[in-house]
Design an enzyme around this catalytic site. Structure first.
Site, PDB file in Angstrom:
ATOM      1  N   SER A 136       6.042 -27.939  20.120  1.00 10.44           N
ATOM      2  CA  SER A 136       6.108 -27.033  21.259  1.00 10.44           C
ATOM      3  C   SER A 136       4.965 -26.017  21.183  1.00 10.44           C
ATOM      4  O   SER A 136       3.797 -26.404  21.096  1.00 10.44           O
ATOM      5  CB  SER A 136       7.494 -26.374  21.315  1.00 10.44           C
ATOM      6  N   HIS A 188      13.492 -32.002  24.242  1.00  4.35           N
ATOM      7  CA  HIS A 188      12.390 -31.201  23.695  1.00  4.35           C
ATOM      8  C   HIS A 188      12.336 -31.186  22.163  1.00  4.35           C
ATOM      9  O   HIS A 188      11.344 -30.733  21.602  1.00  4.35           O
ATOM     10  CB  HIS A 188      12.522 -29.764  24.208  1.00  4.35           C
ATOM     11  N   ASP A 219      12.564 -34.416  28.327  1.00  3.21           N
ATOM     12  CA  ASP A 219      12.139 -33.033  28.083  1.00  3.21           C
ATOM     13  C   ASP A 219      11.994 -32.268  29.396  1.00  3.21           C
ATOM     14  O   ASP A 219      11.271 -32.691  30.300  1.00  3.21           O
ATOM     15  CB  ASP A 219      10.800 -33.048  27.329  1.00  3.21           C
TER      16      ASP A 219
END
Length: 256
Positions: A81, A235, A207
């Protein structure tokens, strides 16, 4: 002050960079498997986890420099991320330090633009930033909920993330605001063709935060990159599908 880090295991060197609001404990469910094959360095970014009191500048380059200050001289980097953006910045700024790059559920640009539909609307991110000032814990937990939205294992995954996020006290509020500011402003797309280390981009098909098409576009822009999309994850693919995720890590790091 330098960021907290911990090194364990034996084998090829691997650096782990966590995402926004979390810390290195997020890797715990797969740490035993990783340290059985690698010498792993987990880093808590400034303002997070054990590095809560470590100051950092406001640019992505500052965050990358902080991670580089405690990372091995040359290693593969795995960033998740926002951590994937930090790892990508490190690979751009210090390619001699990053042997291979694994960008997980990340994107070169987090918000939409006229030529970039694969992202969150800027207004949504701005709303998060505003709410963060008024209801810190609630907003962090809402952001965690978005990370697992759509995942078949959403409920247990959310419980895992919520238990982890405040384990070492609250993340530094100003650093989290800086992190959201970075997500709203950073655009690495123009620099990706100059990225030198071999790169693997891994997305989750479900996601909701970093669209898989953003990952695909990122991989297509990097000269030595490939792209993999895990079909039943959102995610946090390393939590919801660790078996396939680890296969992708091992296959890539052991390639000739």
């Amino acid at each position: 002050m330098t960021p907290w880090y911990e090194t364990s295991g034996d084998g090829p060197l691997l650096v782990l960079i966590h995402g926004w609001g979390l810390h290195s404990d997020v890797w715990d469910p797969i740490l035993a498997e990783l340290t059985a094959r690698y010498r792993v360095t987990r880093i808590d970014l400034p303002g997070h986890g054990h590095s809560r009191e470590v100051p950092v500048g406001e640019s992505l380059a500052d965050w990358a420099e902080a991670a580089l200050s405690v990372a091995p001289e040359k290693a593969s980097w795995l960033g998740w991320s926002l951590g994937g953006m930090v790892a990508t910045r490190a690979a751009l700024d210090a390619p001699e330090r990053v042997e291979r790059l694994l960008a997980v559920a990340t994107t070169p640009r987090f918000v939409t633009g006229p030529d970039w539909p694969h992202a969150m609307a800027p207004e949504t991110l701005e709303k998060f930033a505003s709410e963060l000032r008024n209801d810190f814990k609630g907003t962090v937990q809402q952001f965690l909920a978005l990370q697992v939205q759509g995942d078949p294992q959403a409920r247990p995954l959310l419980r895992q993330l919520r238990e982890a996020v405040f384990r070492h006290g609250e993340p530094h509020h100003q650093v989290l605001e800086n992190g959201l500011s970075l997500l709203g402003s950073v655009d690495l797309r123009a620099e990706l063709p100059g990225l030198k280390p071999p790169t693997r981009v891994i997305s989750g098909r479900l996601d909701r935060l970093t669209h898989p098409e953003a990952g695909r576009a990122m991989a297509e822009a990097i000269p030595k990159a490939d792209y993999h999309c895990l079909q039943r994850t959102a995610h946090a693919p390393f939590l919801s599908d660790p078996e396939h995720f680890l296969e992708l890590i091992h296959d890539f790091t052991q390639a000739g």
